[in-house]
Scaffold this active site. Structure first.
Site, PDB file in Angstrom:
ATOM      1  N   ASP A 291       0.854  -1.180   0.000  1.00 37.67           N
ATOM      2  CA  ASP A 291       0.000   0.000   0.000  1.00 37.67           C
ATOM      3  C   ASP A 291       0.892   1.232   0.000  1.00 37.67           C
ATOM      4  OD1 ASP A 291      -2.200   1.948   0.633  1.00 37.67           O
ATOM      5  OD2 ASP A 291      -3.314   0.090   0.960  1.00 37.67           O
TER       6      ASP A 291
ATOM      7  N   GLU B 235     -11.411   2.203  -7.293  1.00 37.81           N
ATOM      8  CA  GLU B 235     -12.045   1.985  -8.595  1.00 37.81           C
ATOM      9  C   GLU B 235     -11.977   3.247  -9.461  1.00 37.81           C
ATOM     10  OE1 GLU B 235     -14.548  -1.144  -9.740  1.00 37.81           O
ATOM     11  OE2 GLU B 235     -12.456  -1.392  -9.242  1.00 37.81           O
TER      12      GLU B 235
ATOM     13  N   HIS C 248     -12.137 -10.911 -10.290  1.00 40.73           N
ATOM     14  CA  HIS C 248     -13.112 -10.206  -9.459  1.00 40.73           C
ATOM     15  C   HIS C 248     -13.507 -11.070  -8.261  1.00 40.73           C
ATOM     16  CE1 HIS C 248     -17.556  -8.767  -9.034  1.00 40.73           C
ATOM     17  NE2 HIS C 248     -16.791  -8.206  -8.122  1.00 40.73           N
TER      18      HIS C 248
END
Length: 730
Positions: A357, A416, A464
């Site tokens: 991250d 997203e 996904h």
């Protein structure tokens, strides 16, 4: 090929060993049961044999009856399939009853030979029903699973398990195992009275044989065959038993909404078995089992949740000719809930994980999420401290892209946004070898568009995951326009490693699962705007067999997510975007700060602890309930067809290449009416002609979103079914 092996020792004790060749797990077959009966006949007729032990030659006892063999009973009698099923079931009952009575004189209860079961590891379905017919069950210590999970695939225990467990434990205790498919480890199974002894694995056979040597005639008589038998908890017409029977029926109706025939049949068997002799009860069980197996729902569930699911997990859609591409080291980009969940399931499967991250603190928090899941397992005594340390030791939490070197798979799970995803794609690929595969975990963004940021779009793919990752079994793999076979194979091998079920679809906005579930949600929300009673909407969905109504599902997934998707879709589609009253409802709730469960306010009210209460009173104030309500059936048809027609369009447009993936993905991905076997199975149950009648009526009453797809109309005209036209083998 021999499935049961027979041997007699110097003491005259026969050992019947179940060991199906070329299979890692024993499963029951018609041939195997014939061999078992031959072995039992030897025990009962050979004067030199004093008794027998039935055991396994594998690490587990048995996974149950081969469901293909059960389905095959329908074909034994072409003129009367039900008779073939009934007679096949009764033949199993007769064999197990032969074991149970063991040659004794039924009146005097003497002359029998002791037969015991010595099980280890997994003993499910028939793998427990067989031991239940023996005189004593010994189980090896360990983490084995013992139970009757048939209800989970649309049937119920039909080889005596329902009758014997009810008579042994009473209706109340047995119902949790029969109606919920619960499995237990050996110690818990003994505590409940399902099995009799738990011993060290090294002592399993010795202990069983010692019992055979010392067994007395009275030890061979099952309680339900003994004079004066009283059923635990009382019979249904007795005060305690009456309350249990009424409560059990109410519980089943509440949980199943009456759409699962197996659950209702099992309750009927349990009720009647408590009142009649065993032989009569077994015949009742066989009749109900036959009725369930002849119900189209049962066949559809078995096909989707057993046959098709198993085929997909074994690589039915894996590209041919591509060698094994198991993942050795995976890099996860983004340590939020999704990324952290993917890191956890990967590490649990033995894969080395780099969890990256932007901030080290965020990466550490993601690893802590995995630790939290493991801590929950420790509390439930499913995980040890050593196991926790081992799993966490495979996860490197970092903010340094250089740590991605050596990764053969990347799973990107960042915000997203096309720009954000493009940035991390370039940063990560700069550290990867040429053979590495890059996957994006996105639920809405087109893979082909995201692949433009990659150095090689042939090695770029969508994977996904569904939330929460560690609980949801489905993984949707999405091929971009140029995705190559190796990327598909790598993704499928990865999903196999983490023990989940894959479906592979082609690229189009929302892919498959979200493409179908969004119309379901929107239809429910649209009806609120139209003045349809919100309670009727939710109850109609539940009585279809959906796990959540569309309004509750929107609360669970969050209303702000729905608003975000609507805005993004409108921006992408422009004038082609289909305006919907549902948007007005979602935007209003969003403006009110009612974001769903996460804000303790949405379509439903929630208390301070997040417990869901009643529907929000403001719904009626903002969208008054109309005096003229549609029929309950029309509401159900709108909710069911909103999803189903999208599945058909996905097949028609090439997003889906295999209807097996469409059915399995629908059930595992968003809970599409499991009793139906999935949207394509449901259409086959309805029949294409009836489905077209429904969609034409819905189109006339509600608009073009229900317009009948050309494929479905063509199939109705030709008298075709989906599995008749599109079924694939393997």
């Amino acid at each position: 090929m021999t499935e049961f092996h027979y041997d007699v020792d110097a003491d005259g004790i026969a050992t019947i060993t179940w060991d199906v060749p070329e299979k890692s797990m024993n499963v029951g077959s018609i041939q195997g049961l014939k061999e078992l009966e031959e072995a039992i006949d030897k025990v009962l007729t050979d004067e030199a044999v004093i008794g027998a032990v039935i055991t396994t030659g594998k690490k587990d006892f048995a996974a149950g009856m081969d469901l293909n063999a059960i389905a095959g009973m329908k074909t034994v009698d072409a003129d009367n399939p039900a008779r073939g099923v009934f007679e096949g079931t009764m033949s199993i009952h007769k064999l197990f009853r032969k074991i149970e009575l063991a040659g004794m004189d039924f009146k005097t209860k003497k002359g029998g030979k002791p037969i015991v079961a010595a099980i280890r590891g997994t003993a499910l379905g028939l793998g427990l029903e067989l031991p239940l017919s023996t005189h004593r069950i010994f189980a090896a210590e360990g983490k084995g699973k013992i139970g009757l999970p048939e209800i989970l695939v649309g049937i119920f225990p039909g080889a005596g398990g329902t009758v014997r467990l009810t008579k042994k434990l009473g209706s109340m205790t047995a119902s949790g195992l029969i109606l919920e498919g619960k499995t237990l480890d050996p110690k818990k199974a003994k505590a409940m009275g399902i099995i009799d002894e738990v011993v060290a694995e090294d002592d399993l056979i010795t202990s069983a044989k010692d019992w055979v040597k010392n067994a007395k005639p009275a030890d061979l008589v099952k309680p339900w065959d003994a004079k004066g038998y009283k059923m635990p908890g009382g019979k249904p017409y007795q005060p305690a038993g009456f309350m249990t029977s009424v409560g059990m029926s109410a519980m089943v109706q509440h949980k199943t909404q009456g759409v699962y025939p197996a659950a209702k049949a099992a309750v009927q068997v349990m009720y009647e078995a408590a009142q009649v002799p065993t032989d009569v009860a077994l015949k009742i069980e066989a009749r109900q089992f036959t009725s369930v197996l002849m119900n189209p729902s049962s066949g559809a569930m078995i096909r989707s949740l057993f046959v098709n699911k198993g085929a997909l997990e074994k690589g039915a859609v894996r590209p041919a000719g591509v060698p094994d591409m198991s993942v050795k080291k995976v890099g996860i980009l983004g340590a939020g809930m999704m990324g952290a969940g993917i890191a956890y399931v990967s590490a649990l499967a033995g894969i080395e994980v780099v969890l990256l991250d932007m901030q080290q603190e965020s990466a550490d928090k993601g690893k802590a999420h995995a630790a939290g899941i493991l801590d929950g397992g420790i509390k439930r005594k499913k995980v040890t401290e050593e196991k926790k340390a081992e799993v966490l030791g495979r996860i490197l939490a970092t903010n340094n892209y250089d740590d991605l070197k050596g990764c053969d798979l990347i799973v990107e799970a960042v915000f997203e946004d096309v720009g954000v995803k493009a940035g991390v794609t370039k940063e990560a690929e700069a550290r990867l070898g040429e053979d590495a595969i890059f996957a994006t975990n996105t639920s809405t963004l087109p893979i082909t568009e995201l692949a433009k940021a990659s150095r090689n779009d042939e090695r770029f793919i969508g994977i996904h995951f569904f939330s929460p990752v560690h609980k949801m079994n489905l993984v949707e793999i999405i091929k971009g326009a140029n995705t190559g076979d190796e990327a598909v194979a790598k993704s499928l091998d990865f999903v196999r490693q983490i023990r989940k079920t894959p479906i592979v679809v082609n690229d189009e906005r929302f892919f498959y699962a979200n493409r179908c579930i969004i119309p379901y949600i929107n239809e429910g929300v649209r009806m609120v705007a139209e003045g349809v009673s919100p309670a009727m909407i939710e109850n109609a969905a539940r009585q279809l067999g959906m796990p959540l109504g569309p309004l509750q599902l929107t609360d669970e997934t969050s209303i702000d997510l729905g608003v975000k998707i609507a805005k993004a879709t409108k921006a992408a589609m422009g004038d082609a975007y289909p305006e919907s009253p549902s948007d007005d409802v979602l935007f209003k709730l969003f403006e009110e700060g009612r974001l769903g469960r996460k804000s303790n306010a949405g379509f439903y009210n929630y208390d301070e602890k997040g417990k869901r209460g009643l529907l929000w009173e403001g719904l009626a104030e903002n969208w008054p309930v109309s005096a003229d309500q549609p029929s309950f059936e029309e509401v159900q048809n709108r909710l069911a067809m909103a999803q189903t027609l999208e599945a058909v369009r996905a097949l028609e447009g090439g997003v889906l290449e295999d209807i097996r993936e469409g059915d399995v993905g629908a059930i595992l991905g968003w809970g599409f009416m499991p009793w139906s076997g999935g949207p394509f199975s449901w259409l086959d149950i309805l029949g294409a002609e009836r489905a077209v009648e429904m969609t034409d009526a819905l189109t006339a009453n509600n608009g073009e979103r229900f317009e009948t797809p050309a494929l479905l109309r063509e199939m109705a005209a030709n008298g075709e079914s989906f599995y008749g036209r599109f079924a694939k083998a393997g």
